[in-house]
Design a protein around this motif. Structure first.
Motif, PDB file in Angstrom:
ATOM      1  N   SER A  88      38.634  31.770  52.198  1.00  0.00           N
ATOM      2  CA  SER A  88      40.120  31.902  51.406  1.00  0.00           C
ATOM      3  C   SER A  88      39.537  33.050  50.496  1.00  0.00           C
ATOM      4  N   GLY A  89      38.958  33.285  49.702  1.00  0.00           N
ATOM      5  CA  GLY A  89      38.830  34.556  49.299  1.00  0.00           C
ATOM      6  C   GLY A  89      39.507  35.717  50.340  1.00  0.00           C
ATOM      7  N   LEU A  90      39.153  36.352  51.061  1.00  0.00           N
ATOM      8  CA  LEU A  90      40.228  37.495  52.140  1.00  0.00           C
ATOM      9  C   LEU A  90      41.484  37.076  51.943  1.00  0.00           C
ATOM     10  N   LEU A  91      42.139  35.815  52.731  1.00  0.00           N
ATOM     11  CA  LEU A  91      43.767  35.062  52.189  1.00  0.00           C
ATOM     12  C   LEU A  91      44.395  35.773  51.369  1.00  0.00           C
ATOM     13  N   MET A  92      43.497  35.447  49.976  1.00  0.00           N
ATOM     14  CA  MET A  92      44.212  35.564  48.562  1.00  0.00           C
ATOM     15  C   MET A  92      43.944  37.283  47.987  1.00  0.00           C
ATOM     16  N   VAL A  93      43.053  37.784  49.264  1.00  0.00           N
ATOM     17  CA  VAL A  93      43.265  39.696  48.544  1.00  0.00           C
ATOM     18  C   VAL A  93      44.462  40.138  49.592  1.00  0.00           C
ATOM     19  N   VAL A  94      44.981  40.049  50.823  1.00  0.00           N
ATOM     20  CA  VAL A  94      45.448  40.208  52.044  1.00  0.00           C
ATOM     21  C   VAL A  94      47.264  39.658  51.047  1.00  0.00           C
ATOM     22  N   LEU A  95      46.706  38.351  50.906  1.00  0.00           N
ATOM     23  CA  LEU A  95      48.364  37.945  50.093  1.00  0.00           C
ATOM     24  C   LEU A  95      48.887  38.633  48.354  1.00  0.00           C
ATOM     25  N   GLY A 138      47.246  19.257  40.128  1.00  0.00           N
ATOM     26  CA  GLY A 138      46.530  18.333  40.537  1.00  0.00           C
ATOM     27  C   GLY A 138      45.386  19.179  41.412  1.00  0.00           C
ATOM     28  N   THR A 139      44.117  18.486  41.140  1.00  0.00           N
ATOM     29  CA  THR A 139      42.608  19.548  41.563  1.00  0.00           C
ATOM     30  C   THR A 139      42.705  20.236  42.669  1.00  0.00           C
ATOM     31  N   GLY A 140      42.063  20.823  44.002  1.00  0.00           N
ATOM     32  CA  GLY A 140      42.152  21.540  45.563  1.00  0.00           C
ATOM     33  C   GLY A 140      42.541  22.162  45.255  1.00  0.00           C
ATOM     34  N   LEU A 141      41.607  22.893  46.507  1.00  0.00           N
ATOM     35  CA  LEU A 141      41.401  24.146  46.934  1.00  0.00           C
ATOM     36  C   LEU A 141      42.935  24.993  47.139  1.00  0.00           C
ATOM     37  N   VAL A 142      43.305  25.071  47.695  1.00  0.00           N
ATOM     38  CA  VAL A 142      45.023  25.219  48.060  1.00  0.00           C
ATOM     39  C   VAL A 142      45.329  25.604  46.252  1.00  0.00           C
ATOM     40  N   ASN A 143      45.352  24.863  45.884  1.00  0.00           N
ATOM     41  CA  ASN A 143      46.101  24.804  44.348  1.00  0.00           C
ATOM     42  C   ASN A 143      44.949  25.681  43.751  1.00  0.00           C
ATOM     43  N   SER A 144      43.795  25.870  43.159  1.00  0.00           N
ATOM     44  CA  SER A 144      43.198  27.221  43.263  1.00  0.00           C
ATOM     45  C   SER A 144      43.371  28.106  43.697  1.00  0.00           C
ATOM     46  N   MET A 145      43.557  28.701  44.843  1.00  0.00           N
ATOM     47  CA  MET A 145      43.686  29.086  45.572  1.00  0.00           C
ATOM     48  C   MET A 145      45.468  29.864  45.008  1.00  0.00           C
ATOM     49  N   TRP A 146      46.875  29.554  44.917  1.00  0.00           N
ATOM     50  CA  TRP A 146      47.583  29.873  44.226  1.00  0.00           C
ATOM     51  C   TRP A 146      47.151  30.310  43.242  1.00  0.00           C
ATOM     52  N   ALA A 147      46.238  29.938  42.243  1.00  0.00           N
ATOM     53  CA  ALA A 147      46.414  30.257  40.746  1.00  0.00           C
ATOM     54  C   ALA A 147      45.061  31.768  40.967  1.00  0.00           C
ATOM     55  N   ILE A 148      44.558  31.814  41.528  1.00  0.00           N
ATOM     56  CA  ILE A 148      43.287  32.861  41.664  1.00  0.00           C
ATOM     57  C   ILE A 148      44.103  34.290  42.681  1.00  0.00           C
ATOM     58  N   THR A 149      45.170  34.332  43.746  1.00  0.00           N
ATOM     59  CA  THR A 149      46.336  34.873  43.853  1.00  0.00           C
ATOM     60  C   THR A 149      46.678  35.406  42.657  1.00  0.00           C
ATOM     61  N   LEU A 150      47.852  34.689  41.671  1.00  0.00           N
ATOM     62  CA  LEU A 150      48.488  35.246  41.143  1.00  0.00           C
ATOM     63  C   LEU A 150      48.269  35.854  39.732  1.00  0.00           C
ATOM     64  N   ALA A 151      47.202  35.588  39.514  1.00  0.00           N
ATOM     65  CA  ALA A 151      45.659  36.653  38.770  1.00  0.00           C
ATOM     66  C   ALA A 151      45.553  37.754  39.675  1.00  0.00           C
ATOM     67  N   LEU A 152      45.360  37.672  40.524  1.00  0.00           N
ATOM     68  CA  LEU A 152      45.331  38.964  40.819  1.00  0.00           C
ATOM     69  C   LEU A 152      46.189  39.913  41.183  1.00  0.00           C
ATOM     70  N   ILE A 153      47.764  39.085  40.934  1.00  0.00           N
ATOM     71  CA  ILE A 153      48.701  40.366  41.414  1.00  0.00           C
ATOM     72  C   ILE A 153      48.744  41.741  41.062  1.00  0.00           C
ATOM     73  N   PRO A 154      48.826  41.122  39.664  1.00  0.00           N
ATOM     74  CA  PRO A 154      49.328  42.513  38.701  1.00  0.00           C
ATOM     75  C   PRO A 154      48.728  43.743  38.723  1.00  0.00           C
ATOM     76  N   GLN A 155      47.411  43.657  38.821  1.00  0.00           N
ATOM     77  CA  GLN A 155      46.340  45.010  38.898  1.00  0.00           C
ATOM     78  C   GLN A 155      47.001  45.768  40.257  1.00  0.00           C
ATOM     79  N   PHE A 156      47.589  45.001  41.446  1.00  0.00           N
ATOM     80  CA  PHE A 156      47.861  45.722  41.895  1.00  0.00           C
ATOM     81  C   PHE A 156      48.815  46.264  42.076  1.00  0.00           C
ATOM     82  N   ILE A 157      49.313  45.991  40.843  1.00  0.00           N
ATOM     83  CA  ILE A 157      51.158  46.425  40.634  1.00  0.00           C
ATOM     84  C   ILE A 157      51.010  47.523  39.902  1.00  0.00           C
TER      85      ILE A 157
END
Lengths: 297, 268
Positions: A101-108, A155-174
């Motif tokens: 999931s980490g790799l997926l999030m970073v690539v996205l 609601g809780t869940g792995l996918v929801n938390s993945m969205w949160a982390i992906t969103l948080a990672l994006i600004p740095q890349f920008i």
């Protein structure tokens, strides 16, 4: 013009050959690569390699110590947890979920961030600034809080938390992409390409992007280690992966209940997270210096 | 000898009046009229900040001019706009060697790809057709075919200069503009490069416009000299005329400075 004719060299090392040659020189980076490779092998082949089903509960063997302890047995390499599940299999599947999931999030995040950042870098004036700071508000809020907000809504869940982390990672890349594209666009070889008749898209693909690998590797590995830590932190806090799912943070949280009775249930998943993040950082560092050496030997 | 390039009233106006609490900076270049003949070598000399590099960049279209037009082979370009289609033709015919050849090479792209770019963007040739052309060009400028796979950091300054030259003449241009092409080179490489350019000029019949501070080279290879000061052409004429009978104060100063460096009997 040369008066003599020479034989042409038969083999020209490609950029990747050169990078690999420079990478090999650092022993620490190679060790890191082996460790990371081991994690990747475990993640990919977990169904084949794991001795037990990660969720199979063995009522007869609760809290069996790891095999190196006096009362341990080789049939459960890392022992079992409070429900009698084999810890080794769980950690193997945990690497699969956490690293995958980490790799997926970073690539996205990288795809989205680099495209927005490039757009911001190519635009001028206020528009560039607006695009650049589009997602800056996310940087002010810690990942954990964003995750809590999203979890509260969806609601809780792995996918929801993945969205949160992906969103948080994006600004740095920008930000990094924009700054890089900006500084690169001022250089003379861009002018030279422009005089060749390249339009902005061609400039980006053929002139700027080849120079961007180093920045992307550095930011990518940094983001990957952050993603791994965050996803296991959310799992640990029961906001991300639920405890039935073998995720490293969730396994750690499960083990916490029996920490005094069976400390290996906490120590082993914790050590796994630590080694995973360490190897990611070591490999990223080695890659960065190898890429830099390739350009300036 | 026929005119291949005619520049009429080329003007560039730069004003920086918006600066807060700062003297407004106003710089005007031109209007400049210039005609270039086939196979001719023109040298642009002048002090720093005289607008020499700017003129070169305006000629190739790196910077859009404010006014004026450039006529090339009876094909008019408005210097002000560089629309894609007219630009295309212009990249074909006027090419430039930038001042710092090492900075004008992309560090992450091998030489072959750099030389491939003008062909890829301006011709319809397939990749298989382009490669022999590039290899031929590499040997023409005195490099080896192997250099196709080399990166910037593996080449010396002289070799980088050759790559820049190869890139510029890849499309067989009519006019070659060079901004201080010989400045960073040692005397041996410099004379090699000069000879190379002269040879290519004979082969391709291209007009060569270059900026230089080295009046020795200017005297050696230029047919005509343009002297610039503060964005204007103050004197223009045949090389020998300029060197023997300089008229304008700036020219006198430059020529005098040159003569004081060279033993008298070599000038005469």
């Amino acid at each position: 013009m040369p008066q003599f004719s020479l034989y042409e060299e038969a083999f020209h090392p490609s950029p990747w050959h050169r990078t690999w040659a420079a990478f090999r020189e650092s022993h620490i980076a190679i060790i890191g690569l082996f460790v990371l490779g081991m994690f990747v092998v475990f993640s990919v082949f977990a169904p084949v390699l794991s001795p037990y089903d990660p969720n199979a509960q063995n009522i007869d063997g609760l809290l069996i110590p790891p095999s190196w302890a006096m009362s341990g047995s080789i049939s459960n390499l890392f022992g079992t947890d409070a429900l009698g599940r084999d810890l080794f299999s769980r950690i193997m599947y945990g690497c699969r979920i956490t690293l995958g999931s980490g790799l997926l999030m970073v690539v996205l995040a990288m795809l989205i961030g680099v495209s927005i950042g490039t757009l911001a870098g190519m635009l001028k004036g206020v528009r560039s600034s607006i695009v650049n700071h589009l997602l800056d508000a996310l940087m002010a809020i810690p990942t954990l809080l964003i995750a809590i907000i999203i979890v509260a809504i969806l609601g809780t869940g792995l996918v929801n938390s993945m969205w949160a982390i992906t969103l948080a990672l994006i600004p740095q890349f920008i930000h990094h992409t924009r700054r890089f594209v900006r500084s690169e666009a001022k250089k003379e070889y861009i002018l030279a390409s422009r005089l060749d008749g390249a339009n902005k898209w061609q400039l980006f693909v053929h002139s700027i992007l080849p120079n961007m690998t180093e920045m992307l590797v550095v930011q990518g590995t940094l983001a990957l280690s952050i993603a791994v830590i965050d996803i296991s932190a959310l799992g640990f806090l029961n906001l991300g992966a639920q405890s039935s799912l073998p995720e490293l943070g969730a396994i750690l949280a499960d083990g916490l209940d029996v920490a005094y009775l069976a400390p290996w249930n906490v120590a082993l998943p914790g050590i796994t997270i630590f080694v995973l993040v360490l190897s990611i950082n070591v490999v990223g560092d080695g890659l960065r210096s190898a890429l830099r050496k390739r350009m300036s030997q | 000898m026929t005119d291949i390039m005619q520049v009429n009233g080329l003007t560039f106006f730069h004003s920086d009046t918006k600066r807060w609490l700062k003297k407004p900076e106003i710089f005007q270049l031109g209007p400049i009229d210039l005609s270039v003949k086939r196979g001719e070598t023109i040298a642009i000399i002048g002090e720093n900040r005289a607008g020499k590099s700017l003129l070169a960049k305006l000629l190739v279209g790196a910077i859009p001019a404010s006014k004026g037009e450039i006529e090339l082979n009876n094909h008019k370009y408005l210097a002000k706009y560089n629309k894609q289609d007219t630009q295309q033709k212009r990249t074909h015919d006027i090419r430039m060697i930038l001042q710092h050849s090492s900075e004008s090479m992309n560090p992450a792209v091998p030489v072959g790809k750099i030389l491939d770019e003008p062909l890829r963007l301006n011709t319809e040739l397939s990749e298989a057709e382009r490669k022999p052309l590039i290899e031929e060009m590499l040997t023409k400028v005195g490099l080896l075919r192997e250099h196709y796979y080399f990166y910037r950091h593996m080449l010396s300054d002289g070799q980088q200069q050759r790559v820049a030259l190869a890139r510029a003449i890849m499309l067989k241009p009519k006019v070659l503009v060079a901004d201080e092409p010989f400045a960073a080179l040692d005397p041996t490489i410099r004379s090699q490069t000069v000879n190379l350019i002269l040879q290519l000029q004979q082969e391709l019949g291209l007009a060569f416009i270059f900026i230089s501070h080295n009046l020795g080279i200017v005297r050696h290879i230029a047919d005509r000299i343009i002297v610039m000061e503060n964005g204007n052409i103050v004197e223009e004429g045949k090389t020998e005329t300029i060197f023997r009978w300089p008229q304008h104060a700036t020219t006198k100063k430059l020529v005098l400075a040159y003569q004081s460096l060279v033993p008298q009997h070599t000038i005469r």
